[in-house]
Every structure is written in C-alpha cells, then in structure tokens.
Design a protein around this motif. Structure first.
Motif, PDB file in Angstrom:
ATOM      1  N   ASP A 127       0.603  -1.234   0.327  1.00 13.85           N
ATOM      2  CA  ASP A 127       0.223   0.166   0.001  1.00 13.85           C
ATOM      3  C   ASP A 127       1.151   1.113   0.267  1.00 13.85           C
TER       4      ASP A 127
ATOM      5  N   THR B  74       1.764   3.116  -3.133  1.00 12.31           N
ATOM      6  CA  THR B  74       0.842   2.770  -4.296  1.00 12.31           C
ATOM      7  C   THR B  74       0.960   4.103  -5.159  1.00 12.31           C
ATOM      8  N   SER B  75       1.078   4.924  -4.048  1.00  6.86           N
ATOM      9  CA  SER B  75       0.573   6.760  -4.711  1.00  6.86           C
ATOM     10  C   SER B  75       2.467   7.420  -4.791  1.00  6.86           C
TER      11      SER B  75
ATOM     12  N   THR C 256      -3.332  12.888  -5.557  1.00  2.00           N
ATOM     13  CA  THR C 256      -3.252  12.045  -5.057  1.00  2.00           C
ATOM     14  C   THR C 256      -3.214  10.992  -4.348  1.00  2.00           C
TER      15      THR C 256
ATOM     16  N   ARG D 115      -6.752   9.130  -2.791  1.00  2.43           N
ATOM     17  CA  ARG D 115      -6.680   7.817  -2.279  1.00  2.43           C
ATOM     18  C   ARG D 115      -7.041   7.731  -0.642  1.00  2.43           C
TER      19      ARG D 115
ATOM     20  N   TYR E 256     -10.976   7.529  -1.049  1.00  4.26           N
ATOM     21  CA  TYR E 256     -11.609   5.827  -1.152  1.00  4.26           C
ATOM     22  C   TYR E 256     -12.365   5.542   0.614  1.00  4.26           C
TER      23      TYR E 256
ATOM     24  N   TRP F  33      -9.351   1.645  -2.357  1.00  5.48           N
ATOM     25  CA  TRP F  33      -8.667   2.246  -3.116  1.00  5.48           C
ATOM     26  C   TRP F  33      -8.129   1.355  -3.651  1.00  5.48           C
TER      27      TRP F  33
ATOM     28  N   PHE G 186      -6.361   1.977  -7.711  1.00  2.00           N
ATOM     29  CA  PHE G 186      -4.776   2.072  -7.520  1.00  2.00           C
ATOM     30  C   PHE G 186      -4.722   0.759  -8.936  1.00  2.00           C
TER      31      PHE G 186
ATOM     32  N   MET H  75      -8.289   7.331 -11.069  1.00  2.00           N
ATOM     33  CA  MET H  75      -8.211   7.137 -10.334  1.00  2.00           C
ATOM     34  C   MET H  75      -9.665   7.496  -9.458  1.00  2.00           C
TER      35      MET H  75
END
Ligand code: EOJ
Ligand code: MG
Length: 344
Positions: free
Chosen positions: A37, A40-41, A68, A72, A75, A83, A87, A121
């Motif tokens: 996780d 992911t960004s 971004t 996220r 969500y 999220w 992604f 996204m």
C-alpha cells in the motif's frame, strides 16, 4: 486531510521509473494488487511521469502529489471498491497506453490519455460497497440527488473528483489552457459516467461495429467510444490476471454483494440472486458475467489492438477454470455450507 509532511515525503524523493516497483510492472501479467500500500502513491506519480504527462502538460508535481493523496483518502474501505481497486484500474489504463502506444500512434490525444489516467484514479471515489439500485431502494441521499438522471453512484464519484480538483493546491492542471481544461472536464465526466456497466451494455453494439469497420482516429465518436471501452477494460482488469489472483478478487466482490443482499433482506426487500448468499452459485454467476460482459470487452480490445491479445487469452483461461469449478461444485449441494466455499 493531507498534511504537508505527507506531500513532502511524496515530492522530495525522485520518482523512480515504473520498473523500480517490480521488473514485470509494465507487463499485462503483473498483478498490481501485490504492490504494498505505501508504494501505491509513488507508483501513480511514476506512471504519470513515465507517460510523459508531467512534461507535456507542465503538471505541478506538488499539487499532483497532493491530489493523489486526497484521492486515495477519498476512498472508503469496503471489501472491493476501495483505493486498491482504483490503483489497479489506473495501472491497467497505464498498461494500455504504454503497451499499445495509443498516443504515439495518434489513436488517442495526450489529453484523452491524461483524462483516462485521472478518471481511473477517481472513478469509484467514496463508494459504499452498494449498487445504484440499492441507493434507490434504500432512499439514500445520493439517490435523492441523482436518481432522476440514473448512474447514481457514478455521478457521485464524478462530484467527489470535481470537489478534490477544486480544493486549493490540488489542481495540478492549472497550467492547462482554458480550452484544454474544459475539454479535460468533459472527458472526465464522460469516462466516469461510462463506468456504469449499464452504460457499457448500451454502447456494446456500437463498439463491435468500430472493431468491425476499423478505428478511424479522425472520427470523434470513435475517440469517445474507445475511451469508454478502455475504461471498462481497466475496471474489469482483475479478471485478466492469473487464476488465483482473479479468483481472490471475485471473492472480494461477492463478499460486498452478499453484504448488500443481507441489508436488502433486513429491509424486507428481495435481493438479486447474485447478491443472495443463500441462492448464489458463484461459478455459474461468474461464467454469465464473463460471457455477457467481461470477455467481449477484451475480445474487442484485442481485435482493435493485437498487442492486447494477452489479457484476452488470460480471461478465456479464467473462464475455463470457472467452468471446471462449476462442474466440481454442480448446483449448490444441500449439505454445502455457504456460497463462498468455492473460494476455499
Ligand atoms: C468479477 C466481477 N463480477 C461481476 C458480476 C456482476 C456485476 C454486475 O454489476 N452485474 C450487472 C448485471 C446486470 C447488468 C449490469 C447492471 C446490473 C444488472 C448489474 C451489470 C459486476 C461484476 N464485476 C465488476 C464490476 C464492474 C463495474 C461495477 C461494479 C462491479 Cl462489481 N468488476 N468485476 C466484476
Ligand atoms: Mg464504479
């Protein structure tokens, strides 16, 4: 909200290339849900950079990072529509653009490519793990806002995306010209509303026609149809991965469906069979969904772009596995415990 530290952590370090996250990151085989996780960004920024969008649209890295992080955080955490789903959808949109060279070949404009990534996204922002019909049946606030136009959840996801874009320091598109920005918003609206599968089913025959007669990049309607098709292909892309990964994701979806079915029963309403844990026979339901909705999507994509044959072959292999599972489990045996036992 998003703290300064979080943003700095994202923009201070140099964004590594996509292959840094995994050597198969750029391959249709790669299963993006395996990425931890916290990665992911940064991976989002890496994909946007790798597609040349930062340079092309002079995007502000800092506001893109803040956007971004805000997305996220926008969500919730239902089993599937969280999220990690957004992604993985964004990752598949990246694969399509990168592997099919859609902008380089003049199939899509770079603005359409940018809209596809950003819409991926945002496309399920603030999802509650329930369907459009459940909004109406439960008289939810969202239904009172949007039910007259239909696509209730999708209109809410779009509204949430607009809200984040208009949050100060999150509008990474500030360097776009006025007409580019207006066109981008029109594209984002069209793409997010197109994620309602009922919409996809409405344009399916037109999509087949484009695949038949060939894509004409001079035809604006073909551009619109293609970005809707590619968005749906990204939305369903978990089913184009290896069998165990695809089956695991189907399990998440049915956990969400069955929770809704339980709620509907508690409200005195009759759930759809696919939402009723007492009645659902998942292998059969999956074969139906693959045949009626998912497989035709990748068949049309592969017909238009032979380089996209891999996801098409993979989803057909998954269909064979569901068919095998159906035969093993035949109609739910009375002594069987729950619909979810097929995932054991
Ligand atoms: C694996 C898998 N199975 C899925 C089985 C079923 C359905 C589903 O919505 N069916 C339909 C069946 C008819 C005609 C339309 C409108 C409604 C009535 C409801 C569609 C979705 C499924 N789905 C999705 C997915 C994609 C977009 C939004 C929400 C979801 Cl959950 N992503 N992956 C999967
Ligand atoms: Mg959705």
């Amino acid at each position: 909200l998003v703290t300064k530290e979080e943003v700095d952590r994202l923009v201070q370090v140099d964004v590594p290339p996509p292959s840094h996250f995994h050597r198969d990151f750029n391959s249709f085989r790669y299963f993006p849900r395996q990425l931890p996780d916290p990665c992911t960004s940064p991976a989002i920024l890496s994909m946007v950079e790798s597609l040349g969008m930062i340079t092309k649209f002079r995007l502000s890295r800092e506001s893109l990072a803040r956007f971004t992080l805000m997305v996220r955080k926008g969500y919730r955490d239902p089993p599937y529509h969280n999220w990690l789903h957004a992604f993985s959808v964004t990752h598949f949109a990246f694969l399509l653009l990168q592997n099919l060279q859609l902008v380089e070949r003049g199939v899509l404009t770079s603005l359409e490519a940018l809209a596809l990534i950003v819409s991926s996204m945002c496309h399920d922002l603030d999802h509650r793990g329930t369907t459009n019909s459940f909004q109406v049946a439960s008289n939810s606030v969202l239904a009172s806002l949007y039910s007259s136009e239909g696509s209730v959840m999708e209109r809410h996801h779009l509204a949430q995306a607009m809200c984040i874009l208009n949050t100060d320091d999150c509008n990474f598109l500030e360097n776009l010209s006025r007409e580019e920005y207006t066109k981008f918003l029109d594209l984002m609206r069209e793409i997010i509303l197109a994620t309602d599968l009922a919409h996809h089913l409405r344009i399916l025959s037109e999509l087949r026609q484009v695949a038949e007669e060939g894509y004409d990049s001079a035809n604006p309607r073909h551009h619109d149809l293609l970005i809707c098709l590619l968005m749906t292909a990204a939305d369903l892309s978990d089913q184009t991965k290896d069998w165990h990964s695809s089956k695991h994701v189907a399990e998440l979806i049915y956990k969400e469906f069955f929770t809704q079915g339980d709620l509907e029963k508690a409200m005195g309403n009759m759930p759809l069979e696919m939402m009723d844990r007492e009645k659902a026979f998942i292998p059969e339901l999956q074969l139906q969904f693959l045949d009626d909705v998912a497989i035709p999507v990748y068949e049309i994509v592969a017909k238009l772009f032979p380089e996209a044959d891999e996801p098409y072959s993979s989803i057909k292999a998954n269909r064979r596995n569901w068919s095998r599972l159906r035969d093993v489990y035949k109609r739910r045996k009375p002594e069987s415990t729950s619909s979810l036992e097929v995932f054991e």
